[in-house]
Design an enzyme around this catalytic site. Structure first.
Site, PDB file in Angstrom:
ATOM      1  N   CYS A   9      15.469  14.132 -18.596  1.00 24.80           N
ATOM      2  CA  CYS A   9      14.742  12.870 -18.594  1.00 24.80           C
ATOM      3  C   CYS A   9      13.261  13.009 -18.261  1.00 24.80           C
ATOM      4  O   CYS A   9      12.834  14.018 -17.710  1.00 24.80           O
ATOM      5  CB  CYS A   9      15.296  11.936 -17.525  1.00 24.80           C
ATOM      6  SG  CYS A   9      17.031  11.625 -17.673  1.00 24.80           S
ATOM      7  N   GLY A  35      13.123  13.406 -23.451  1.00 21.56           N
ATOM      8  CA  GLY A  35      14.383  12.706 -23.718  1.00 21.56           C
ATOM      9  C   GLY A  35      14.217  11.760 -24.881  1.00 21.56           C
ATOM     10  O   GLY A  35      13.266  10.976 -24.908  1.00 21.56           O
ATOM     11  N   ASN A 109      15.359  11.633 -12.909  1.00 21.09           N
ATOM     12  CA  ASN A 109      15.332  12.891 -13.672  1.00 21.09           C
ATOM     13  C   ASN A 109      15.965  13.970 -12.798  1.00 21.09           C
ATOM     14  O   ASN A 109      15.489  14.200 -11.690  1.00 21.09           O
ATOM     15  CB  ASN A 109      13.876  13.243 -14.001  1.00 21.09           C
ATOM     16  CG  ASN A 109      13.717  14.613 -14.660  1.00 21.09           C
ATOM     17  OD1 ASN A 109      12.676  15.229 -14.559  1.00 21.09           O
ATOM     18  ND2 ASN A 109      14.735  15.092 -15.341  1.00 21.09           N
ATOM     19  N   SER A 290       7.562  25.229 -29.889  1.00 22.07           N
ATOM     20  CA  SER A 290       7.713  25.756 -28.540  1.00 22.07           C
ATOM     21  C   SER A 290       7.291  27.212 -28.396  1.00 22.07           C
ATOM     22  O   SER A 290       6.944  27.646 -27.304  1.00 22.07           O
ATOM     23  CB  SER A 290       9.158  25.567 -28.085  1.00 22.07           C
ATOM     24  OG  SER A 290      10.026  26.149 -29.015  1.00 22.07           O
ATOM     25  N   ASP A 353      11.055  30.829 -27.517  1.00 22.80           N
ATOM     26  CA  ASP A 353      11.128  30.731 -26.058  1.00 22.80           C
ATOM     27  C   ASP A 353      12.523  30.973 -25.520  1.00 22.80           C
ATOM     28  O   ASP A 353      12.695  31.191 -24.324  1.00 22.80           O
ATOM     29  CB  ASP A 353      10.628  29.359 -25.601  1.00 22.80           C
ATOM     30  CG  ASP A 353      11.351  28.277 -26.332  1.00 22.80           C
ATOM     31  OD1 ASP A 353      12.504  28.011 -26.015  1.00 22.80           O
ATOM     32  OD2 ASP A 353      10.761  27.714 -27.281  1.00 22.80           O
ATOM     33  N   CYS A 389      23.156  25.396 -16.331  1.00 21.63           N
ATOM     34  CA  CYS A 389      22.314  24.767 -15.307  1.00 21.63           C
ATOM     35  C   CYS A 389      23.078  23.602 -14.686  1.00 21.63           C
ATOM     36  O   CYS A 389      23.702  22.826 -15.399  1.00 21.63           O
ATOM     37  CB  CYS A 389      21.033  24.242 -15.943  1.00 21.63           C
ATOM     38  SG  CYS A 389      20.008  23.327 -14.785  1.00 21.63           S
TER      39      CYS A 389
HETATM   40  S1  SF4 Z   1      19.222  26.850 -13.791  1.00 13.29           S
HETATM   41 FE1  SF4 Z   1      17.536  27.246 -15.256  1.00 13.29          FE
HETATM   42  S2  SF4 Z   1      17.187  25.292 -16.320  1.00 13.29           S
HETATM   43 FE2  SF4 Z   1      18.382  24.848 -14.423  1.00 13.29          FE
HETATM   44  S3  SF4 Z   1      16.862  24.338 -12.859  1.00 13.29           S
HETATM   45 FE3  SF4 Z   1      17.281  26.537 -12.684  1.00 13.29          FE
HETATM   46  S4  SF4 Z   1      15.708  27.521 -14.011  1.00 13.29           S
HETATM   47 FE4  SF4 Z   1      15.799  25.338 -14.554  1.00 13.29          FE
END
Ligand code: SF4
Length: 472
Positions: A9, A35, A109, A290, A353, A389
């Protein structure tokens, strides 16, 4: 459509401006990259809070008729790509409720890692949830708070959640901004005349002509009202874990995030990538948009010419519908087109990336070869993404992350590239040198700094066991 990790977000808040909702609308335009599934704005006129939200881009959700009722000198806004909670209108934000402390609208977020636990306990105590979003938990905590004032109730509810959150909250007469003590997601403060602004990225300040003042500090709750701005620190100090992927991919290159220019960091990643993974080639080509900054850095450090060998069609929306089953192979071609005159007969270093599932990268390599390139050497400006993540980014399950389940050589073969190399973790951290211990790198290491929910942990452990058993 492209195979990327998704930011959850973008948030925006403004207090003390006669056209607060219009400013929020413009701010959300600048944050649209964070988003694209839904957008919304809530505005407060000192007596009431009114909100409008819908599915789609900011431009689709708002017209004059939608903005007209959003009067008042304070507003908050949100653009959303869902992670926790499905993508549907109930989960669009701001979420607006009315309770004993009065009306409150909230935009979030991040990802609240203890939301499931808190939700179960609230449901057991009689709370009825309207959404599947983790954000609603904060509102229930607020509604149940016995604190004497709305402001105290906000602080009390926010201090019960853990995980990643950059929040903006609006009551009839104040704007509150809060950032988790680890500082996972960005949140900045700006100034426009008498007005105070808080938003995810500085590019939103630039668009409305505001100046950047500072970051909302990790663990800080900022209360903005007619009486001025007050800073509260309800959390014990914690180690910083800024999301390094904001620099790698999410944030706009014209933003300053965690105190660093995103363009500077991204270009250094490209330079470092060239130093670590240099290869005999003729041209450096980014996967737009990117990969552009990193490709410029790579070209600079390698001495190879930078060429836009792929052109992106910017007018393809998320709602693009493939016309017929028989022509489904349009896929990536709708979004990217190779420039034959640049690629023909050349040895290409292709900069991107990240590789998530690998499906898009494979199609891009194929497309470049079909346009006549002699060799394609894929270079990625971050380490392999091997773990999901839990802090507000939509990652596929570990089993779907190609780097979690395949060796480098297996991935190269799958992509049909002549060579493949990633930036090292050390190389990634060298681009944020001086602050390297302040970053989260869990998706590259599988080591998580903030405990996540038991069910998710159990799932991850089970997945790891199954995978290692499958490998024998
Ligand atoms: S796991 Fe990766 S995408 Fe998630 S907060 Fe940590 S660095 Fe960022």
């Amino acid at each position: 459509m492209l195979d990327k990790l998704r930011e959850e977000c973008g948030v925006f808040g403004i207090f003390g401006h006669p056209e607060a909702a219009n400013m929020a609308y413009l701010g959300l335009y600048a944050l649209q990259h964070r988003g694209q599934e839904s957008a919304g704005i809530a505005a407060a006129d000192g007596v009431h809070v009114h909100a409008w939200r819908n599915m789609g881009y900011v431009a689709d959700v708002f017209d004059e008729a939608a903005l007209a009722p959003l009067s008042g000198r304070a507003a908050i806004g949100h653009v959303r790509y869902s992670t926790a909670g499905e993508s549907r209108l109930q989960n669009a934000q701001p979420i607006l409720i009315d309770c004993v402390h009065g009306q409150i609208a909230l935009c979030h977020n991040g990802n609240l890692v203890n939301a499931g636990e808190l939700r179960s306990s609230l449901v057991a105590q009689g709370s009825i949830f309207q959404t599947t979003s983790d954000t609603e938990v904060v509102l229930h905590l607020y509604a149940r708070s016995r604190a004497a004032t709305a402001e105290e109730a906000i602080v009390e509810s926010v201090s019960q959640v853990t995980g990643a959150f950059s929040l903006v909250v609006l009551t009839k007469d104040r704007l509150v901004a809060a950032r988790d003590p680890h500082g996972f997601r960005p949140l900045v403060v700006g100034r426009l005349g008498e007005a105070t602004i808080v938003c995810s990225e500085t590019c939103a300040l630039d668009l409305i002509g505001a100046t950047y003042v500072r970051d909302v500090e990790p663990g800080e709750v900022l209360v903005v009202s007619a009486a001025g701005t007050r800073s509260i620190r309800p959390f014990p100090p914690a180690r910083l874990h800024h999301c390094i992927f904001e620099h790698v991919y999410f944030a706009r290159p014209d933003s300053v995030v965690f105190g660093l220019s995103v363009d500077d960091v991204r270009t250094s990643l490209g330079r470092q990538l060239a130093r670590e993974t240099g290869v005999e080639a003729d041209i450096v080509v980014p996967v737009p948009d990117s990969g552009v900054c990193a490709a410029m850095g790579y070209a600079e450090a390698s001495g190879l010419p930078f060429k836009m060998g792929l052109i992106r069609n910017h007018y393809v929306g998320r709602t693009f519908i493939q016309p017929q089953q028989s022509i489904r192979h349009f896929g990536v071609k709708v979004k990217l087109n190779p420039v034959r005159s640049i690629l023909q007969g050349r040895r290409v270093v292709l900069i991107d990336d990240s590789i998530v599932r690998g499906t898009t990268s494979r199609k891009i390599v194929k497309m470049i070869k079909a346009a006549g390139a002699r060799e394609v050497h894929v270079r990625i400006s971050c380490p392999p993404t091997i773990s999901p993540c839990f802090y507000g980014v939509d990652t596929p399950r570990r089993s779907e992350l190609i780097a979690a389940t395949h060796t480098l050589e297996e991935i190269r073969k799958y992509l049909q590239a002549d060579s493949l190399a990633y930036l090292s973790l050390e190389g990634l951290l060298s681009a944020v040198d001086g602050q390297r211990t302040a970053y989260c790198t869990s998706c590259y290491t599988g080591r998580y700094p903030v405990e996540f929910p038991r069910d998710a942990e159990q799932y991850l452990q089970l997945a790891l066991k199954l995978e290692s058993a499958a490998r024998g």
